[in-house]
Design an enzyme around this catalytic site. Structure first.
Site, PDB file in Angstrom:
ATOM      1  N   ASP A  49       0.842  -1.210   0.000  1.00  0.00           N
ATOM      2  CA  ASP A  49       0.000   0.000   0.000  1.00  0.00           C
ATOM      3  C   ASP A  49       0.875   1.258   0.000  1.00  0.00           C
ATOM      4  O   ASP A  49       0.360   2.376  -0.097  1.00  0.00           O
ATOM      5  CB  ASP A  49      -1.014  -0.003   1.149  1.00  0.00           C
ATOM      6  CG  ASP A  49      -0.363  -0.011   2.515  1.00  0.00           C
ATOM      7  OD1 ASP A  49       0.877  -0.137   2.601  1.00  0.00           O
ATOM      8  OD2 ASP A  49      -1.099   0.099   3.522  1.00  0.00           O
ATOM      9  N   GLU A 187       9.254  -4.197  10.235  1.00  0.00           N
ATOM     10  CA  GLU A 187       9.661  -2.880   9.730  1.00  0.00           C
ATOM     11  C   GLU A 187      10.116  -1.973  10.866  1.00  0.00           C
ATOM     12  O   GLU A 187       9.446  -1.857  11.900  1.00  0.00           O
ATOM     13  CB  GLU A 187       8.489  -2.216   8.981  1.00  0.00           C
ATOM     14  CG  GLU A 187       8.870  -0.819   8.472  1.00  0.00           C
ATOM     15  CD  GLU A 187       7.890  -0.235   7.465  1.00  0.00           C
ATOM     16  OE1 GLU A 187       6.923  -0.898   7.078  1.00  0.00           O
ATOM     17  OE2 GLU A 187       8.137   0.919   7.055  1.00  0.00           O
TER      18      GLU A 187
END
Ligand code: KIV
Length: 273
Positions: A49, A187
């Site tokens: 995204d 992440e």
């Protein structure tokens, strides 16, 4: 070796077997042509995204819609034939209930043909991950810095720096692993925490701004190609495509202005009689 000769598409099950094996190689792609270049070099392609920020100039990934993900997921499937394609579930398409998550995931798998979905979140999303996996949806988790939570995190913040943040990141990773995710993006997690998690959970970990100890690595394609004006610390630029594009565009504009393009090679002649 990540470069395989088989024509069969790599599956989520294949990736799950790579725990502590050869590093899993992954990149993002949003288009058919970039997917076709990546296809033989990576194990999976993520239709992230991040496309909202990279392709559309949005300030965050929050405004990205399910329809946007499906259009680009389909393009990446058309451009690839070997790598596993994973499509991100965008903000607002899975958080409200397990059932909503299933309907969104089913749309992605049916309408794109992709082999897996990815969703963000730790402990609080574990029940949803288990619900999806039990119903035939391969799920990739995403813990640590979760960009869809930018409004509650107060910005893009590296995780695991304090004792409390370390504890929560470890709880999140274990919960998503126990829920059955076949892989998990880690992440923006400080190196020792990412390393410790990779060593202790069963799920394959895919680092981005995390640790070389992760079972694999992913980068946003445009970041590693050097397309952006600004490069985050965790990105290594393996190319300098922005400079190449600028040079080509400058040359084109000059050639149009001085009328050297189109030249005689680029125009159509009349049929000789
Ligand atoms: O959306 C995306 O590109 C991602 C990567 C940063 C892993 O989730």
């Amino acid at each position: 070796m990540s470069l395989q000769s088989t024509e069969r598409r790599i599956t989520a099950v294949d990736i799950a077997k790579r725990k502590h094996g050869d590093p899993v190689v992954a990149l993002t792609a949003y288009h058919a042509h970039t997917a076709s270049i990546l296809d033989e070099h990576v194990d999976f392609i993520l239709v992230g995204d991040s496309l909202g920020m990279v392709m559309h100039g949005m300030e965050s990934t929050v405004p990205v819609t399910l329809d946007m993900m499906i259009v680009q997921g389909l393009a990446v499937m058309r451009g690839s034939k070997r790598a596993l394609v994973v499509v991100d579930m965008p903000f607002g398409s899975y958080e409200a209930s397990k059932e909503e998550a299933f309907h969104s995931a089913a749309r992605i798998l049916k309408e794109t043909g992709a082999g897996a979905v990815k969703l963000e979140g730790g402990e609080h999303m574990a029940e949803t991950v288990e619900f999806l996996v039990r119903r035939g949806v391969p799920v990739m988790g995403h813990v640590g810095l979760t960009p869809q939570a930018i409004n509650t995190m107060g910005g893009f913040r590296v995780q695991g720096k304090s004792d409390e943040s370390q504890r929560q990141t470890e709880i999140d990773a274990k919960a998503i692993s126990d829920a059955g995710a076949f892989a998990m993006v880690m992440e923006g997690i400080v190196e020792p925490v990412a390393r410790q998690i990779t060593e202790t959970i069963r799920t394959v970990t895919i680092g981005i701004g995390a640790s070389p100890a992760c079972d694999g690595q992913i980068l946003v394609l445009e970041d590693m190609l050097g397309l952006n004006e600004w490069t985050p610390k965790f990105v290594k630029e393996f190319g300098s495509i922005r400079a190449h594009i600028e040079e080509a565009v400058t040359n084109y504009a000059g050639a149009v202005r001085d009328r050297s393009f189109p030249g005689s090679d680029h125009v159509y002649a009349r049929k000789r009689t």
